[in-house]
Design a protein around this motif. Structure first.
Motif, PDB file in Angstrom:
ATOM      1  N   GLY A   1      53.986  40.639  35.850  1.00 49.61           N
ATOM      2  CA  GLY A   1      54.305  41.310  37.099  1.00 49.61           C
ATOM      3  C   GLY A   1      53.797  42.726  37.204  1.00 49.61           C
ATOM      4  N   GLU A   2      53.043  43.216  36.213  1.00 45.07           N
ATOM      5  CA  GLU A   2      52.581  44.613  36.286  1.00 45.07           C
ATOM      6  C   GLU A   2      51.613  44.773  37.461  1.00 45.07           C
ATOM      7  N   PRO A   3      51.689  45.905  38.157  1.00 46.18           N
ATOM      8  CA  PRO A   3      50.890  46.089  39.369  1.00 46.18           C
ATOM      9  C   PRO A   3      49.495  46.647  39.136  1.00 46.18           C
ATOM     10  N   GLN A   4      49.204  47.167  37.950  1.00 47.37           N
ATOM     11  CA  GLN A   4      47.937  47.854  37.710  1.00 47.37           C
ATOM     12  C   GLN A   4      46.735  46.939  37.878  1.00 47.37           C
ATOM     13  N   ILE A   5      46.874  45.664  37.513  1.00 46.76           N
ATOM     14  CA  ILE A   5      45.753  44.743  37.567  1.00 46.76           C
ATOM     15  C   ILE A   5      45.229  44.565  38.987  1.00 46.76           C
ATOM     16  N   LEU A   6      46.102  44.655  39.982  1.00 47.45           N
ATOM     17  CA  LEU A   6      45.655  44.486  41.375  1.00 47.45           C
ATOM     18  C   LEU A   6      44.683  45.588  41.754  1.00 47.45           C
ATOM     19  N   GLY A   7      44.975  46.812  41.367  1.00 48.81           N
ATOM     20  CA  GLY A   7      44.061  47.920  41.632  1.00 48.81           C
ATOM     21  C   GLY A   7      42.742  47.753  40.897  1.00 48.81           C
ATOM     22  N   GLN A   8      42.806  47.254  39.670  1.00 48.37           N
ATOM     23  CA  GLN A   8      41.582  47.028  38.894  1.00 48.37           C
ATOM     24  C   GLN A   8      40.737  45.933  39.526  1.00 48.37           C
ATOM     25  N   LEU A   9      41.387  44.905  40.063  1.00 49.07           N
ATOM     26  CA  LEU A   9      40.660  43.837  40.743  1.00 49.07           C
ATOM     27  C   LEU A   9      40.004  44.357  42.018  1.00 49.07           C
ATOM     28  N   LYS A  10      40.708  45.195  42.747  1.00 53.68           N
ATOM     29  CA  LYS A  10      40.138  45.783  43.961  1.00 53.68           C
ATOM     30  C   LYS A  10      38.930  46.662  43.627  1.00 53.68           C
ATOM     31  N   ASP A  11      38.999  47.402  42.522  1.00 52.27           N
ATOM     32  CA  ASP A  11      37.854  48.212  42.084  1.00 52.27           C
ATOM     33  C   ASP A  11      36.660  47.317  41.760  1.00 52.27           C
ATOM     34  N   ALA A  12      36.916  46.197  41.085  1.00 50.02           N
ATOM     35  CA  ALA A  12      35.842  45.270  40.725  1.00 50.02           C
ATOM     36  C   ALA A  12      35.169  44.698  41.973  1.00 50.02           C
ATOM     37  N   VAL A  13      35.954  44.368  42.979  1.00 52.77           N
ATOM     38  CA  VAL A  13      35.420  43.831  44.232  1.00 52.77           C
ATOM     39  C   VAL A  13      34.606  44.897  44.966  1.00 52.77           C
ATOM     40  N   ARG A  14      35.125  46.118  44.978  1.00 54.92           N
ATOM     41  CA  ARG A  14      34.406  47.215  45.645  1.00 54.92           C
ATOM     42  C   ARG A  14      33.041  47.445  45.003  1.00 54.92           C
ATOM     43  N   VAL A  15      32.989  47.477  43.668  1.00 56.30           N
ATOM     44  CA  VAL A  15      31.731  47.697  42.963  1.00 56.30           C
ATOM     45  C   VAL A  15      30.758  46.556  43.232  1.00 56.30           C
ATOM     46  N   ALA A  16      31.254  45.316  43.226  1.00 56.40           N
ATOM     47  CA  ALA A  16      30.397  44.161  43.502  1.00 56.40           C
ATOM     48  C   ALA A  16      29.830  44.221  44.917  1.00 56.40           C
ATOM     49  N   GLU A  17      30.663  44.641  45.855  1.00 58.72           N
ATOM     50  CA  GLU A  17      30.212  44.750  47.248  1.00 58.72           C
ATOM     51  C   GLU A  17      29.155  45.839  47.382  1.00 58.72           C
ATOM     52  N   GLU A  18      29.386  46.984  46.741  1.00 60.02           N
ATOM     53  CA  GLU A  18      28.414  48.079  46.796  1.00 60.02           C
ATOM     54  C   GLU A  18      27.097  47.700  46.132  1.00 60.02           C
ATOM     55  N   ALA A  19      27.172  46.810  45.133  1.00 59.04           N
ATOM     56  CA  ALA A  19      25.969  46.366  44.431  1.00 59.04           C
ATOM     57  C   ALA A  19      25.239  45.258  45.178  1.00 59.04           C
ATOM     58  N   GLY A  20      25.790  44.815  46.315  1.00 54.79           N
ATOM     59  CA  GLY A  20      25.178  43.747  47.091  1.00 54.79           C
ATOM     60  C   GLY A  20      25.322  42.380  46.455  1.00 54.79           C
ATOM     61  N   ALA A  21      26.322  42.231  45.563  1.00 55.10           N
ATOM     62  CA  ALA A  21      26.501  40.969  44.842  1.00 55.10           C
ATOM     63  C   ALA A  21      27.573  40.083  45.451  1.00 55.10           C
ATOM     64  N   LEU A  22      28.273  40.595  46.452  1.00 52.85           N
ATOM     65  CA  LEU A  22      29.408  39.863  47.018  1.00 52.85           C
ATOM     66  C   LEU A  22      28.996  39.203  48.334  1.00 52.85           C
ATOM     67  N   GLY A  23      29.160  37.893  48.416  1.00 50.78           N
ATOM     68  CA  GLY A  23      28.872  37.168  49.643  1.00 50.78           C
ATOM     69  C   GLY A  23      30.143  36.702  50.314  1.00 50.78           C
TER      70      GLY A  23
END
Length: 423
Positions: free
Chosen positions: A116-138
């Protein structure tokens, strides 16, 4: 569209192996480029991709024309300089619905060392943001992760999954209190200035230690954290000569190599006249050489060593887990339905393109007839007849040719698509 994931985490792989696959946030973009190029050479087209890398897990999420798990394993093994067979024995591979379920559980904190720790959600959002900025997210992975965030929000607001949770930082304070009778009489050194260090400093500062210091490679970031806790700011280069001053050392940096070595700790213990030191290494890869743990007057804990402490409150949350899993089940079904619909998109596009070509041909013919002065009613009649003939040409040909079984299938399809009565 095929979706697949490959990962290792705190339940499948030891700390040192996880360290080989730990990617700092600024390494993700070039790593994604390497991954997509390698897998793309096999697929003929680069897949969508995202990488989640934390102290407890490294996970690769991909979407493409077909599942390429073996290729992904080969690439990751090469990136971590390990034998692919070793990686396979410590990893998990998922497809389609399995990927969605796992991503939803990760985002909701159900797959974390601290339930139930909340930190992982922020880390997942960071991963998605980086992927989107890298043009890897469809569109497919974007849909997967947006649904992950929505499911996680519902789990946290509708259940008590996060109640009674014990964080890694709180566990470290608890263990330190067992070694030192009064934490207000100790000096604490934090190495690094990231989110993990801020969390740890918050918990230790609540015990009002005699002194707090922050050592960080970047002074600007270190000043921000030091100012928040009224701490002394140190240069990382001064660490070996000042290590003996501190009773507690908590380290969490993005360094790929240990920054606190056995020799430095031995010298610090000698200067302290062998008064005990409590050390916590929250980094993956390790910040503190593992041999330090063998020293008689050092109590060294890694993220894996803290596992049994943070599991203590698990029983209080098991009822909430069942509720959370039900929410996740509904989310998985919804995503799979969306994915199935996406599979029909190419056929829909082809059908629309074909009908548009028919429409253009018949419309051009009608305009020519009008330009010649032909009767409007006759032109409309020809236009409608031309369109219907083009639409029915394929079905009529299927009814006239082929064997009996083929004609039977064609008959059923034609009745279904063309002869349905409106209800």
């Amino acid at each position: 569209m095929a979706v697949w994931a490959l990962g290792i985490n705190h339940t499948t792989a030891p700390l040192d192996l996880r360290g080989r696959f730990a990617f700092a946030l600024d390494q993700i973009a070039p790593t994604l480029h390497s991954l997509r190029t390698d897998v793309g050479n096999r697929l003929g087209r680069q897949p969508e991709a995202a990488i989640l890398s934390t102290c407890n897990r490294t996970e690769i999420y991909c979407a493409g024309a077909q599942h390429e798990i073996d290729t992904t394993v080969e690439w990751l093994a090469q990136a971590g300089h390990v034998n692919p067979a070793v990686l396979r024995s410590h990893s998990y591979a998922l497809q389609d619905a399995g990927v969605a379920r796992h991503a939803f559980r990760v985002a909701s904190g159900l797959d974390s060392m601290v339930l139930g720790e909340p930190q992982i959600l922020g880390q997942l959002k960071d991963a998605v943001r980086v992927a989107e900025e890298a043009g890897a997210l469809g569109s497919t992975l974007n849909q997967l992760f947006q649904r992950s965030f929505a499911v996680a929000k519902e789990v946290r607001t509708s259940t008590e999954i996060g109640a009674h949770s014990i964080s890694m930082s709180a566990a470290a304070v608890r263990l330190a209190a067992q070694l030192f009778e009064d934490l207000s009489r100790v000096k604490v050194l934090f190495v690094g200035a990231g989110e993990m260090i801020e969390l740890a400093a918050t918990h230790f500062a609540a015990r009002s230690p005699r002194g707090i210091a922050i050592a960080n490679r970047t002074l600007e970031r270190g000043e921000k954290v030091a100012g928040r806790f009224g701490a002394e700011l140190m240069r990382l280069a001064d660490l070996p000569t000042r290590l003996h001053e501190f009773d507690i050392v908590v380290s969490s940096t993005a360094s790929q190599l240990p920054i606190i070595g056995l020799g430095a700790v031995e010298r610090a213990l000698k200067a302290r006249k062998h008064r005990p030191m409590f050390m916590v290494d929250l980094a993956v890869p390790r910040d503190i050489e593992p041999e330090v743990k063998e020293l008689e007057d050092v109590y060294l804990y890694t993220v894996d060593d803290l596992a049994h402490v943070v599991q203590g409150g698990q029983a209080h949350r098991q009822a909430a887990v069942a509720q959370a899993e039900a929410i996740i089940d509904a989310g998985v079904q919804s995503f799979v339905h969306w994915l199935d619909q996406r599979a029909a998109v190419p056929l829909i596009q082809q059908l629309q393109q074909q009908t548009e070509e028919w429409r253009a041909v018949e419309l051009a013919r009608a305009r020519r007839m009008l330009a010649k002065g032909e009767d409007v009613e006759a032109v409309l009649e020809a236009l409608s007849r031309g369109l219907t003939q083009k639409m029915l040409h394929g079905p009529m040909a299927e009814l006239r040719t082929g064997d009996a079984e083929s004609r039977q299938r064609a008959t059923a399809a034609i009745e279904h698509f063309f002869l349905r009565k409106e209800r």
